[in-house]
Design a protein around this motif. Sequence first.
Motif, PDB file in Angstrom:
ATOM      1  N   MET A  77       0.844  -1.175   0.000  1.00  0.00           N
ATOM      2  CA  MET A  77       0.000   0.000   0.000  1.00  0.00           C
ATOM      3  C   MET A  77       0.893   1.243   0.000  1.00  0.00           C
ATOM      4  SD  MET A  77      -2.440   1.521   3.013  1.00  0.00           S
ATOM      5  CE  MET A  77      -3.768   0.398   2.832  1.00  0.00           C
ATOM      6  N   THR A  78       0.546   2.184  -0.823  1.00  0.00           N
ATOM      7  CA  THR A  78       1.242   3.459  -0.871  1.00  0.00           C
ATOM      8  C   THR A  78       0.311   4.542  -0.358  1.00  0.00           C
ATOM      9  OG1 THR A  78       2.525   2.781  -2.783  1.00  0.00           O
ATOM     10  CG2 THR A  78       2.369   5.137  -2.371  1.00  0.00           C
ATOM     11  N   ILE A  79       0.814   5.357   0.536  1.00  0.00           N
ATOM     12  CA  ILE A  79       0.021   6.464   1.059  1.00  0.00           C
ATOM     13  C   ILE A  79       0.693   7.750   0.629  1.00  0.00           C
ATOM     14  CG2 ILE A  79      -0.782   7.634   3.130  1.00  0.00           C
ATOM     15  CD1 ILE A  79      -0.867   4.898   4.495  1.00  0.00           C
ATOM     16  N   GLN A  80      -0.072   8.622  -0.011  1.00  0.00           N
ATOM     17  CA  GLN A  80       0.435   9.911  -0.450  1.00  0.00           C
ATOM     18  C   GLN A  80      -0.251  11.010   0.335  1.00  0.00           C
ATOM     19  OE1 GLN A  80      -0.521   9.830  -4.646  1.00  0.00           O
ATOM     20  NE2 GLN A  80       1.584   9.319  -5.148  1.00  0.00           N
ATOM     21  N   GLY A  81       0.529  11.969   0.772  1.00  0.00           N
ATOM     22  CA  GLY A  81      -0.042  13.131   1.420  1.00  0.00           C
ATOM     23  C   GLY A  81      -0.501  14.139   0.382  1.00  0.00           C
ATOM     24  N   PHE A  82      -1.334  15.045   0.793  1.00  0.00           N
ATOM     25  CA  PHE A  82      -1.773  16.099  -0.116  1.00  0.00           C
ATOM     26  C   PHE A  82      -2.241  17.294   0.694  1.00  0.00           C
ATOM     27  CE2 PHE A  82      -5.548  13.611   0.760  1.00  0.00           C
ATOM     28  CZ  PHE A  82      -6.548  14.558   0.923  1.00  0.00           C
ATOM     29  N   PHE A  83      -2.246  18.421   0.053  1.00  0.00           N
ATOM     30  CA  PHE A  83      -2.769  19.647   0.623  1.00  0.00           C
ATOM     31  C   PHE A  83      -3.959  20.071  -0.216  1.00  0.00           C
ATOM     32  CE2 PHE A  83       1.746  19.738   1.643  1.00  0.00           C
ATOM     33  CZ  PHE A  83       1.720  20.033   3.000  1.00  0.00           C
ATOM     34  N   GLY A  84      -4.924  20.678   0.403  1.00  0.00           N
ATOM     35  CA  GLY A  84      -6.072  21.162  -0.341  1.00  0.00           C
ATOM     36  C   GLY A  84      -6.660  22.388   0.324  1.00  0.00           C
ATOM     37  N   LEU A  85      -7.373  23.134  -0.456  1.00  0.00           N
ATOM     38  CA  LEU A  85      -8.096  24.295   0.048  1.00  0.00           C
ATOM     39  C   LEU A  85      -9.520  23.836   0.326  1.00  0.00           C
ATOM     40  CD1 LEU A  85      -8.274  27.355   0.582  1.00  0.00           C
ATOM     41  CD2 LEU A  85      -8.895  27.632  -1.820  1.00  0.00           C
ATOM     42  N   LEU A  86      -9.936  23.936   1.590  1.00  0.00           N
ATOM     43  CA  LEU A  86     -11.262  23.481   1.985  1.00  0.00           C
ATOM     44  C   LEU A  86     -12.070  24.658   2.503  1.00  0.00           C
ATOM     45  CD1 LEU A  86     -10.207  20.264   3.932  1.00  0.00           C
ATOM     46  CD2 LEU A  86     -10.867  20.455   1.539  1.00  0.00           C
ATOM     47  N   ALA A  87     -13.378  24.540   2.378  1.00  0.00           N
ATOM     48  CA  ALA A  87     -14.300  25.561   2.878  1.00  0.00           C
ATOM     49  C   ALA A  87     -15.347  24.864   3.742  1.00  0.00           C
ATOM     50  CB  ALA A  87     -14.969  26.296   1.711  1.00  0.00           C
ATOM     51  N   PRO A  88     -15.968  25.605   4.629  1.00  0.00           N
ATOM     52  CA  PRO A  88     -16.992  24.982   5.478  1.00  0.00           C
ATOM     53  C   PRO A  88     -18.168  24.440   4.661  1.00  0.00           C
ATOM     54  CG  PRO A  88     -16.393  27.162   6.305  1.00  0.00           C
ATOM     55  CD  PRO A  88     -15.757  27.016   4.948  1.00  0.00           C
ATOM     56  N   ALA A  89     -18.786  23.389   5.192  1.00  0.00           N
ATOM     57  CA  ALA A  89     -19.996  22.858   4.560  1.00  0.00           C
ATOM     58  C   ALA A  89     -21.015  23.983   4.438  1.00  0.00           C
ATOM     59  CB  ALA A  89     -20.564  21.718   5.392  1.00  0.00           C
TER      60      ALA A  89
ATOM     61  N   PRO B 181     -13.481  20.561  -7.079  1.00  0.00           N
ATOM     62  CA  PRO B 181     -14.040  20.291  -5.752  1.00  0.00           C
ATOM     63  C   PRO B 181     -14.571  18.859  -5.629  1.00  0.00           C
ATOM     64  CG  PRO B 181     -14.729  22.465  -6.478  1.00  0.00           C
ATOM     65  CD  PRO B 181     -14.039  21.797  -7.654  1.00  0.00           C
ATOM     66  N   GLU B 182     -15.157  18.347  -6.689  1.00  0.00           N
ATOM     67  CA  GLU B 182     -15.690  16.988  -6.671  1.00  0.00           C
ATOM     68  C   GLU B 182     -14.556  15.954  -6.559  1.00  0.00           C
ATOM     69  OE1 GLU B 182     -18.421  19.844  -8.338  1.00  0.00           O
ATOM     70  OE2 GLU B 182     -16.446  19.298  -9.081  1.00  0.00           O
ATOM     71  N   GLN B 183     -13.465  16.193  -7.264  1.00  0.00           N
ATOM     72  CA  GLN B 183     -12.320  15.281  -7.188  1.00  0.00           C
ATOM     73  C   GLN B 183     -11.701  15.305  -5.789  1.00  0.00           C
ATOM     74  OE1 GLN B 183     -10.298  17.085 -10.524  1.00  0.00           O
ATOM     75  NE2 GLN B 183     -10.568  15.252 -11.779  1.00  0.00           N
ATOM     76  N   MET B 184     -11.622  16.498  -5.186  1.00  0.00           N
ATOM     77  CA  MET B 184     -11.069  16.601  -3.835  1.00  0.00           C
ATOM     78  C   MET B 184     -11.966  15.874  -2.843  1.00  0.00           C
ATOM     79  SD  MET B 184      -8.779  17.468  -1.704  1.00  0.00           S
ATOM     80  CE  MET B 184      -7.705  18.797  -2.188  1.00  0.00           C
ATOM     81  N   ALA B 185     -13.276  16.042  -2.968  1.00  0.00           N
ATOM     82  CA  ALA B 185     -14.205  15.352  -2.077  1.00  0.00           C
ATOM     83  C   ALA B 185     -14.049  13.840  -2.215  1.00  0.00           C
ATOM     84  CB  ALA B 185     -15.642  15.780  -2.376  1.00  0.00           C
ATOM     85  N   ALA B 186     -13.885  13.360  -3.436  1.00  0.00           N
ATOM     86  CA  ALA B 186     -13.702  11.922  -3.661  1.00  0.00           C
ATOM     87  C   ALA B 186     -12.395  11.436  -3.049  1.00  0.00           C
ATOM     88  CB  ALA B 186     -13.742  11.609  -5.161  1.00  0.00           C
ATOM     89  N   ARG B 187     -11.354  12.235  -3.171  1.00  0.00           N
ATOM     90  CA  ARG B 187     -10.051  11.853  -2.599  1.00  0.00           C
ATOM     91  C   ARG B 187     -10.134  11.761  -1.078  1.00  0.00           C
ATOM     92  NH1 ARG B 187      -4.199  13.276  -4.576  1.00  0.00           N
ATOM     93  NH2 ARG B 187      -3.080  12.157  -2.962  1.00  0.00           N
ATOM     94  N   ILE B 188     -10.802  12.720  -0.471  1.00  0.00           N
ATOM     95  CA  ILE B 188     -10.971  12.708   0.982  1.00  0.00           C
ATOM     96  C   ILE B 188     -11.785  11.493   1.407  1.00  0.00           C
ATOM     97  CG2 ILE B 188     -12.061  13.914   2.914  1.00  0.00           C
ATOM     98  CD1 ILE B 188     -11.197  16.556   1.468  1.00  0.00           C
TER      99      ILE B 188
END
Length: 78
Positions: free
Chosen positions: A1-13, A52-59
């Motif tokens: 298993m490979t785990i990659q870190g990432f940074f993202g810009l998030l906003a409140p629900a 935003p949809e891709q980031m939500a899927a990644r999370i």
Amino acid sequence: MTIQGFFGLLAPAGTPLETVARLNAAMRAALASEPVARTFGNLGFTTVYSTPEQMAARIAEGRATYDRIVKARQIRVD
């Protein structure tokens, strides 16, 4: 298993979609700029734009992965 870190810009629900779209456009422009890409590159990072949809899927994918690990290893937080 490979785990990659990432940074993202998030906003409140509940952030208005037009605000999300403006922030996303600004982030896309910043990541496309040579100075930003170079700065991140100097730190050992690769810049990758996502919607935003891709980031939500990644999370969601990361959450599911860590849920499986926690359950398999019977990890508990005291």
